[in-house]
Structure formats: C-alpha cells, structure tokens
Design an enzyme around this catalytic site. Sequence first.
Site, mmCIF file in Angstrom:
data_model
loop_
_atom_site.group_PDB
_atom_site.id
_atom_site.type_symbol
_atom_site.label_atom_id
_atom_site.label_comp_id
_atom_site.label_asym_id
_atom_site.label_seq_id
_atom_site.Cartn_x
_atom_site.Cartn_y
_atom_site.Cartn_z
ATOM 1 N N ARG A 49 0.809 -1.246 -0.054
ATOM 2 C CA ARG A 49 -0.127 -0.008 -0.177
ATOM 3 C C ARG A 49 0.803 1.167 -0.130
ATOM 4 O O ARG A 49 0.457 2.239 0.666
ATOM 5 C CB ARG A 49 -0.940 -0.091 1.335
ATOM 6 C CG ARG A 49 -1.986 -0.929 1.091
ATOM 7 C CD ARG A 49 -2.896 -0.634 0.008
ATOM 8 N NE ARG A 49 -4.230 -1.709 0.000
ATOM 9 C CZ ARG A 49 -4.134 -2.833 -0.257
ATOM 10 N NH1 ARG A 49 -3.000 -3.672 -0.818
ATOM 11 N NH2 ARG A 49 -5.108 -3.593 0.076
ATOM 12 N N GLU A 68 -4.895 4.320 6.119
ATOM 13 C CA GLU A 68 -4.686 4.052 4.545
ATOM 14 C C GLU A 68 -5.050 5.192 3.851
ATOM 15 O O GLU A 68 -4.202 5.690 3.087
ATOM 16 C CB GLU A 68 -5.355 2.780 4.285
ATOM 17 C CG GLU A 68 -4.713 2.084 2.943
ATOM 18 C CD GLU A 68 -5.591 1.123 2.077
ATOM 19 O OE1 GLU A 68 -6.666 1.401 1.601
ATOM 20 O OE2 GLU A 68 -5.352 0.062 2.443
ATOM 21 N N SER A 71 -10.587 -0.170 2.895
ATOM 22 C CA SER A 71 -10.009 -0.613 4.062
ATOM 23 C C SER A 71 -9.477 0.715 4.645
ATOM 24 O O SER A 71 -8.913 1.719 4.069
ATOM 25 C CB SER A 71 -8.901 -1.189 4.206
ATOM 26 O OG SER A 71 -9.270 -2.503 3.456
HETATM 27 N N1 EPU Z 1 -11.271 -10.540 9.976
HETATM 28 C C1 EPU Z 1 -11.897 -10.430 10.989
HETATM 29 N N2 EPU Z 1 -13.156 -9.606 11.321
HETATM 30 C C2 EPU Z 1 -13.174 -8.203 10.494
HETATM 31 C C3 EPU Z 1 -12.755 -8.244 9.425
HETATM 32 C C4 EPU Z 1 -11.629 -9.231 9.167
HETATM 33 O O1 EPU Z 1 -12.187 -11.382 11.888
HETATM 34 O O2 EPU Z 1 -14.393 -7.554 10.827
HETATM 35 C C5 EPU Z 1 -10.638 -11.362 9.656
HETATM 36 C C6 EPU Z 1 -11.092 -12.241 8.474
HETATM 37 O O3 EPU Z 1 -11.786 -13.129 8.869
HETATM 38 C C7 EPU Z 1 -9.723 -12.623 7.700
HETATM 39 C C8 EPU Z 1 -8.563 -11.384 8.280
HETATM 40 O O4 EPU Z 1 -9.149 -10.709 9.093
HETATM 41 O O5 EPU Z 1 -9.226 -13.536 8.418
HETATM 42 C C9 EPU Z 1 -8.520 -10.651 6.954
HETATM 43 O O6 EPU Z 1 -9.808 -10.166 6.158
HETATM 44 P P1 EPU Z 1 -10.010 -9.874 4.721
HETATM 45 O O7 EPU Z 1 -9.696 -11.335 4.092
HETATM 46 O O8 EPU Z 1 -11.424 -9.350 4.669
HETATM 47 O O9 EPU Z 1 -9.127 -8.588 4.118
HETATM 48 P P2 EPU Z 1 -8.399 -7.591 5.151
HETATM 49 O O10 EPU Z 1 -6.981 -7.816 5.356
HETATM 50 O O11 EPU Z 1 -9.279 -6.974 6.029
HETATM 51 C C10 EPU Z 1 -7.327 -6.684 2.638
HETATM 52 C C11 EPU Z 1 -7.119 -5.291 2.160
HETATM 53 C C12 EPU Z 1 -8.305 -5.417 1.295
HETATM 54 C C13 EPU Z 1 -8.552 -6.203 0.296
HETATM 55 C C14 EPU Z 1 -8.611 -7.766 1.133
HETATM 56 C C15 EPU Z 1 -8.535 -8.951 0.224
HETATM 57 C C16 EPU Z 1 -5.745 -3.912 3.447
HETATM 58 C C17 EPU Z 1 -5.592 -2.793 4.150
HETATM 59 N N3 EPU Z 1 -6.806 -4.230 3.089
HETATM 60 O O12 EPU Z 1 -8.115 -6.462 3.806
HETATM 61 O O13 EPU Z 1 -7.979 -4.063 0.225
HETATM 62 O O14 EPU Z 1 -9.448 -6.180 -0.398
HETATM 63 O O15 EPU Z 1 -7.337 -7.934 1.993
HETATM 64 O O16 EPU Z 1 -7.273 -9.187 -0.261
HETATM 65 O O17 EPU Z 1 -4.575 -4.596 3.196
HETATM 66 C C18 EPU Z 1 -8.459 -1.769 0.529
HETATM 67 O O18 EPU Z 1 -7.344 -1.606 0.612
HETATM 68 O O19 EPU Z 1 -9.144 -0.890 0.612
HETATM 69 C C19 EPU Z 1 -9.072 -3.131 0.422
HETATM 70 C C20 EPU Z 1 -10.380 -3.152 0.586
#
Ligand code: EPU
Length: 338
Positions: free
Chosen positions: A166, A334, A238
């Site tokens: 990012r 972010e 995010s």
């Molecule tokens: N999780 C929770 N509770 C929540 C949210 C997430 O327990 O409320 C857990 C999920 O179960 C999972 C882990 O956290 O095990 C990661 O969650 P998720 O797969 O939804 O992805 P993320 O890490 O929250 C990142 C990116 C997203 C991208 C997704 C999918 C960042 C800051 N965010 O989110 O990007 O779509 O992975 O690859 O790196 C963005 O940057 O705006 C964005 C949406």
Amino acid sequence: MNLAIAENVSLKPFNTFGIDVKARYLLVVKDVTELPQALLWAKTNNQAVTVIGGGSNVVFTKDINGLVLVLQTQGIKIIEQQASVAIVEVAAGVVWHELVRWSVAQGLGGIENLSLIYGTVGAAPVQNIGAYGVEFKDVCHSVQALNRLTGELHTFTTEQCCFSYRDSLFKHQPEQWIITKVQIKLDYKAPIHIGYAALQQNLPEQIDQLTYAQVSDIVIKTRQQRLPDPKQLGNAGSFFKNPIVSLEKAEQLKQQYPDLVTYPYAIKQVKLAAGWLIDKAGLKGLQEGDIGTYPLQALVLVNYGNVSGKAVLAFAQKIQEIVKQKFDIELEPEPIVL
Ligand code: EPU
C-alpha cells in the site's frame, strides 16, 4: 482552449466517503492536454492544486482552497504484443474496475483479482492497490507522470516507483507528480490466483478450467458479501493498513489469542489483519453518530449520513487508541487525509 473551471463546488459526488466539503475551484479534466494549462492557470492565479481520481482513498477534513483537478481522461489500448504477453496502455482517468472488466473480456489475465476496487487507474500505483494475493506492482510495466515543478512528463519503471505494501514513491511526493498514464503487462496465459482464504467459499466445484472472467466474478461476489457499496454507504475501503510486526510480537500475541490472523511478509516480519484486531477489540459494528465500523468488515469505516472528515478522524483515532491499549499495536490509516 478555455478551461471549464467551476467555482465553489461540493466535492460530495467526487469522494466515495460522501464527505460534503467545497472546492474553491474545480476542473474535470477529460483531455490530458488540459493539464499543463490548468497548472499554468493555477500558477498565474496563485492557487494551490489538489488532484483526485475516483476520490476513493481520501478523507476531506475541510473545504479545499485552490484548484481541484478531477482526472477523467479515457483510453485503453494494447500497444505491444509478444507471444502471450500484451502491454496495455491506459489513461489515468479510466475507472479501474472498467479496466479489469475490459481485460477479462479480452481473455487477458493479471488483474482479475483486483476486480471491484473503486478508484481510477491513475490512483492504482499511488497506494499500490492489492487484493487476494495480487498487487498493482505485479502487473506494472511503467507509469507516466507529469512533474508539476518542471511541467515535464517522466516515465517511471516499476522499480523506480518504489512499490511496497500500500505504498509507492507517489504517495510520498503528492505535490510533485500527476500520474497521466500507466502501462501494464497482462498475459493471455497468466496463472490464476485463487488460493486466498476469503475466496474459497465462492469457488465452484470444478476449478481447473476457470477463465479470468470467472475469477473476476468470484472476486466481485466475495467483495459484495463483505464490503459496503459506496453508492449506498459512503466509505473508502479499508481504513487502516494491515500492521506489519516482528515475528516475536506475533508469537507473543498468538499465545494469548490462538486465532490471531497472520500473513507472511518478510523474513522476520508478519502482517496482521487489522480487521481482526478491531473486531477482537469489540469494535465491529460500533456506530457513533454518522460514522461507524461496518458490521460485516470492521476494517471499513462507513458514513451513515452526513459525516464530517473531522468526525471520521476522531473516530479513527479512538479505534487506534483502543487497539493500541489492547494489543500494543499502532494502526496506520490507509486513505490520504486532505
Ligand atoms: N477479519 C475479522 N473481522 C473483521 C474483518 C476481518 O476477523 O471484521 C479477519 C477475516 O476473517 C480474515 C482477516 O481478518 O481472516 C482478513 O480479512 P479480509 O480477508 O477481509 O482482508 P483484510 O486484510 O481485512 C485486505 C485489504 C483489502 C483487500 C482484502 C482482500 C488492506 C488494508 N486491506 O483486507 O483491500 O480487499 O485484503 O485481499 O490490506 C482496501 O485496501 O481498501 C481493501 C479493501
């Protein structure tokens, strides 16, 4: 050429958070030749320049004095093809998701995992957008940007963009560069990446013959299940980066929280899921006035009405403090704060 500069315009339609601030002057740039003229106009009239694309990664905290440029330049073309690889040149103002749908319709692979990320092509390199194991840098061939200080166009190789999670050179030098075009490297035979945990529930039984278009559909479905549509609920995706911590720190947390979510990052570092941390701190679905964490994905802050940028930041700070207290981890926002 006369520039169609408007005065005192609400930026609400120009940011996905739906924050209602005003721009003193605003120009929607449809043709790249307007850019040098707009910069000259700003210089002559002593106005600062702020550039936005889709407005999907920005929090406006006050009215923007000076000239706001909204880039909507168009154009997608294959400029080079060798064996199965195609170099595609895209204007900065193209909507990113439209580029993804164009590519999968051509049978070109490489960005299907980046389906439904809002914002424009010109913004993609700035924060090195990423999802489901793929990042912009993986397909980047070059980035063309206008140097605001000299008025010259400069082409950056992928290496020169200094991409990391990012992050890029452009994120650190917003005053200097306006991205005008990108060239990406797509491939009719690109491997597909469907290993990411969140995608599993939406995979069909037969996965050996998936087309890029099908992978894109699966990603769209996955995102729609977890992420709010900014047309219905304002948000900037995010809100925090996933924090990168030492292996020791992660080990220590894992003893206390066996279900801690970690991703490999570097030799002695791992990435934690900020959404998990916020959720575990009991903050998922929390709402204060018009701002809250999304009940299905705690990492996304949503605008339930007419929230101000200042209220967004105050709420974000509260989350940062609680997460810091509970896990001794600093969350870093972010989006860009203006
Ligand atoms: N999780 C929770 N509770 C929540 C949210 C997430 O327990 O409320 C857990 C999920 O179960 C999972 C882990 O956290 O095990 C990661 O969650 P998720 O797969 O939804 O992805 P993320 O890490 O929250 C990142 C990116 C997203 C991208 C997704 C999918 C960042 C800051 N965010 O989110 O990007 O779509 O992975 O690859 O790196 C963005 O940057 O705006 C964005 C949406």
